[in-house]
Design a protein around this motif. Structure first.
Motif, mmCIF file in Angstrom:
data_model
loop_
_atom_site.group_PDB
_atom_site.id
_atom_site.type_symbol
_atom_site.label_atom_id
_atom_site.label_comp_id
_atom_site.label_asym_id
_atom_site.label_seq_id
_atom_site.Cartn_x
_atom_site.Cartn_y
_atom_site.Cartn_z
ATOM 1 N N ILE A 43 -5.328 65.929 41.542
ATOM 2 C CA ILE A 43 -4.227 66.692 42.146
ATOM 3 C C ILE A 43 -2.872 66.189 41.659
ATOM 4 N N PHE A 44 -2.745 64.887 41.410
ATOM 5 C CA PHE A 44 -1.474 64.290 40.997
ATOM 6 C C PHE A 44 -1.667 63.530 39.672
ATOM 7 N N PRO A 45 -1.815 64.260 38.559
ATOM 8 C CA PRO A 45 -2.128 63.591 37.290
ATOM 9 C C PRO A 45 -0.901 63.173 36.473
ATOM 10 N N GLY A 46 0.289 63.643 36.828
ATOM 11 C CA GLY A 46 1.459 63.447 35.985
ATOM 12 C C GLY A 46 1.977 62.021 35.946
ATOM 13 N N VAL A 47 2.852 61.772 34.963
ATOM 14 C CA VAL A 47 3.483 60.463 34.813
ATOM 15 C C VAL A 47 4.409 60.156 35.987
ATOM 16 N N PHE A 48 5.012 61.208 36.554
ATOM 17 C CA PHE A 48 5.944 61.020 37.665
ATOM 18 C C PHE A 48 5.300 60.224 38.798
ATOM 19 N N TRP A 49 4.046 60.524 39.130
ATOM 20 C CA TRP A 49 3.394 59.900 40.275
ATOM 21 C C TRP A 49 3.022 58.447 40.015
ATOM 22 N N SER A 50 2.854 58.082 38.761
ATOM 23 C CA SER A 50 2.627 56.671 38.449
ATOM 24 C C SER A 50 3.935 55.897 38.430
ATOM 25 N N GLN A 51 5.027 56.595 38.080
ATOM 26 C CA GLN A 51 6.335 55.938 38.062
ATOM 27 C C GLN A 51 6.911 55.793 39.469
ATOM 28 N N PHE A 52 6.610 56.771 40.338
ATOM 29 C CA PHE A 52 7.117 56.738 41.721
ATOM 30 C C PHE A 52 5.928 56.884 42.680
ATOM 31 N N PRO A 53 5.132 55.829 42.824
ATOM 32 C CA PRO A 53 3.887 55.933 43.613
ATOM 33 C C PRO A 53 4.094 56.079 45.114
ATOM 34 N N TYR A 54 5.326 55.883 45.587
ATOM 35 C CA TYR A 54 5.579 55.987 47.024
ATOM 36 C C TYR A 54 6.447 57.190 47.376
ATOM 37 N N PHE A 55 6.630 58.089 46.401
ATOM 38 C CA PHE A 55 7.461 59.266 46.667
ATOM 39 C C PHE A 55 6.748 60.270 47.572
ATOM 40 N N LEU A 56 5.449 60.444 47.407
ATOM 41 C CA LEU A 56 4.735 61.466 48.184
ATOM 42 C C LEU A 56 4.826 61.225 49.692
ATOM 43 N N PRO A 57 4.518 60.031 50.218
ATOM 44 C CA PRO A 57 4.671 59.849 51.675
ATOM 45 C C PRO A 57 6.118 60.018 52.133
ATOM 46 N N SER A 58 7.064 59.615 51.294
ATOM 47 C CA SER A 58 8.477 59.791 51.646
ATOM 48 C C SER A 58 8.845 61.268 51.679
ATOM 49 N N ALA A 59 8.330 62.044 50.720
ATOM 50 C CA ALA A 59 8.622 63.474 50.663
ATOM 51 C C ALA A 59 8.006 64.214 51.848
ATOM 52 N N VAL A 60 6.804 63.822 52.246
ATOM 53 C CA VAL A 60 6.165 64.451 53.406
ATOM 54 C C VAL A 60 6.976 64.169 54.673
ATOM 55 N N ALA A 61 7.444 62.937 54.846
ATOM 56 C CA ALA A 61 8.288 62.603 55.999
ATOM 57 C C ALA A 61 9.595 63.394 55.966
ATOM 58 N N ALA A 62 10.174 63.546 54.759
ATOM 59 C CA ALA A 62 11.414 64.318 54.629
ATOM 60 C C ALA A 62 11.183 65.789 54.953
ATOM 61 N N ALA A 63 10.041 66.329 54.522
ATOM 62 C CA ALA A 63 9.727 67.731 54.816
ATOM 63 C C ALA A 63 9.561 67.952 56.314
ATOM 64 N N PHE A 64 8.963 66.996 56.977
ATOM 65 C CA PHE A 64 8.821 67.070 58.433
ATOM 66 C C PHE A 64 10.200 67.086 59.096
ATOM 67 N N ALA A 65 11.119 66.268 58.583
ATOM 68 C CA ALA A 65 12.476 66.230 59.125
ATOM 69 C C ALA A 65 13.198 67.561 58.915
ATOM 70 N N VAL A 66 13.009 68.184 57.758
ATOM 71 C CA VAL A 66 13.637 69.483 57.478
ATOM 72 C C VAL A 66 13.109 70.543 58.451
ATOM 73 N N THR A 67 11.804 70.532 58.711
ATOM 74 C CA THR A 67 11.224 71.466 59.677
ATOM 75 C C THR A 67 11.857 71.293 61.054
ATOM 76 N N CYS A 68 12.022 70.043 61.458
ATOM 77 C CA CYS A 68 12.657 69.756 62.744
ATOM 78 C C CYS A 68 14.109 70.225 62.753
ATOM 79 N N PHE A 69 14.802 70.035 61.636
ATOM 80 C CA PHE A 69 16.198 70.479 61.501
ATOM 81 C C PHE A 69 16.302 71.975 61.795
#
Length: 484
Positions: A200-226
């Motif tokens: 699902i996440f084969p790109g170079v981006f995910w190896s360079q930023f391995p902690y972006f996905l949990p941060s993005a999910v938390a940010a998306a939750f915040a936007v929904t609340c907004f």
């Protein structure tokens, strides 16, 4: 807020002349129904903060190790992990009182929206950070813009009355617990997605930023609340009588007079100096004590879980840490829903608070006991039994917050000062929480490095502080009710 008719979602009106807690005939009244939609949105906003803050806990120690700032010495991880965890509360302490006082003047909704926006922005920055300075900056952004917790407590005080306050405030720890459940699960399950979900996440981006996905999910939750706050949350309407008066507002706790200066509208926010009286400061001091102990426990837990057994921990991986910390949130939410309000109604807020505060002592004592068992027998059923005992004690510990929030709300001189009172309380707690993680994780690392009390000195210190906190709880009044 009238004591005879509760607020509704369609018409939420607060009369500034009405007492914060009109307890005169509480025992003879039927509980006022809570405004479900408004409180539901408020709890959703409360949910966002622990989701964002707790989501980093399962992997923060691993992230620090990967930053190459510890020189390969795993014993130093605690210093930097505690620093990153503390920065949010340090910057929040500098601004939260101003945000809370601003909400008394311009309304709760604009401040909530700004805080949620800042939270989502900072989480995206955190996920894209690969340097210590980047992590520090993102956490500072979160704290500086986020004055939500004090504002939400003020709004809960406006949406409840003396007949349903215990019910309303019992929901706040439950929402927080749900966030504490989701946050670690998100962080533990989604870190390094390229390793866990390579298809699902084969790109170079995910190896360079391995902690972006949990941060993005938390940010998306915040936007929904907004968006939910923007379109559905209603400001509590206030009737503002313009009659000028010189009066003394009787404290909701023990009848102590709070002097309001001449020519001040009686429903206007009181000066900050009027809050520096024992009836307000005693509940705030108790709040600061349990906030300090709670944040040190939360900071030590992932560090203890991730540290190798031979160095004083349990050697869990991030997935196990996330699942176990998430399990606490599930158990906490279920048990608080079932027993908190009945316990308060039967035994009183002060009795429940003091009993729950005692839970900190066995919680901290179980850390070294669990490690000793793990050293002797490995991770066996006895280790999991001790962890389960600690989890259940944590539920009672968390109930202390629902109790003390009622005392703080009752201590406000009037409704237009709820924001300032809660802001002062939250500022004090934020200062304690800023010191707590860095101090406790540093003491953990120092105890191990220098083998103080076999590496367990940090727990002896925290047990001592817990005993000291119990002495301050004695000074609370019998109940958070306004005396006639």
């Amino acid at each position: 807020m009238s004591s005879s008719a509760g607020p509704s979602d369609s018409d939420i009106v607060v009369n500034e002349r009405t007492a914060l807690l009109d307890a005169g005939q509480q025992g003879q009244k039927k509980a006022t129904p809570l405004p479900k939609l408004q409180i539901g949105i408020l709890l959703l906003a409360l949910l966002v903060e622990p989701v964002a803050s707790q989501s980093i806990y399962p992997y923060i120690n691993q992230l620090v190790s990967e930053l190459d700032i510890i020189g390969g010495d795993e014993r130093k991880v605690g210093y930097y992990a505690g620093l990153i965890e503390s920065l949010f509360f340090a910057t929040q302490a500098l601004t939260i009182l101003q945000w809370s006082r601003t909400s008394d003047r311009i309304g709760r909704k604009p401040v909530l929206l700004l805080g949620i926006f800042g939270l989502s922005l900072s989480m995206l920055c955190f996920g894209l950070s690969r340097t210590l300075s980047g992590l520090i900056l993102s956490r500072c952004i979160t704290g500086a813009l986020n004055g939500n917790i004090g504002v939400m407590k003020s709004m809960m005080g406006e949406l409840t009355d003396s007949t349903n306050m215990a019910q309303g405030f019992s929901l706040m720890p439950i929402a927080w617990s749900l966030g504490v459940t989701l946050g670690p699960m998100i962080g533990g399950a989604l870190e390094h997605p390229q390793q866990h979900f390579p298809n699902i996440f084969p790109g170079v981006f995910w190896s360079q930023f391995p902690y972006f996905l949990p941060s993005a999910v938390a940010a998306a939750f915040a936007v929904t609340c907004f968006l939910m706050i923007l379109f559905f949350l209603k400001e509590v309407q206030r009737t503002l009588p313009r009659q000028r008066t010189q009066e003394k507002s009787m404290s909701a706790l023990d009848g102590e007079a709070l002097t309001v200066p001449e020519n001040v509208v009686e429903d206007s926010p009181v000066p900050i100096r009027s809050l520096f009286v024992p009836s307000v400061l005693i509940p705030i001091a108790n709040y600061a004590c349990i906030a300090t102990l709670e944040i040190t426990m939360y900071a030590l837990q992932p560090l203890f879980y991730s540290t190798p057994i031979e160095l004083g921990g349990l050697g869990f991986d991030p997935v196990t840490i996330g699942l176990w910390m998430g399990a606490f949130g599930v158990v906490n939410g279920v048990l608080q829903t079932m027993i908190f309000a009945p316990l308060v109604n039967k035994f009183g807020s002060k009795t429940v608070f003091r009993f729950c505060e005692i839970s900190f002592i066995p919680i901290f004592a179980l850390f070294p006991i669990t490690n000793i068992v793990a050293r002797q027998y490995g991770i066996n059923w006895l280790v999991w039994f001790l962890l389960t005992c600690s989890l259940l004690l944590g539920v009672f510990m968390d109930m202390s917050f629902g109790c003390i929030l009622m005392f703080i709300t009752a201590a406000a001189p009037n409704k237009r000062s709820l924001g300032a009172t809660n802001g002062l309380a939250q500022m004090t707690a934020s200062i304690a929480r800023a010191i707590g993680p860095a101090a406790s994780t540093s003491m953990f690392a120092y105890s191990i490095q220098h083998k103080l009390m076999g590496g367990y000195a940090v727990y002896a210190v925290l047990v001592t502080i817990s005993i000291f906190a119990m002495g301050i709880a004695v000074k609370l009044p019998g109940s958070p009710e306004k005396k006639k």
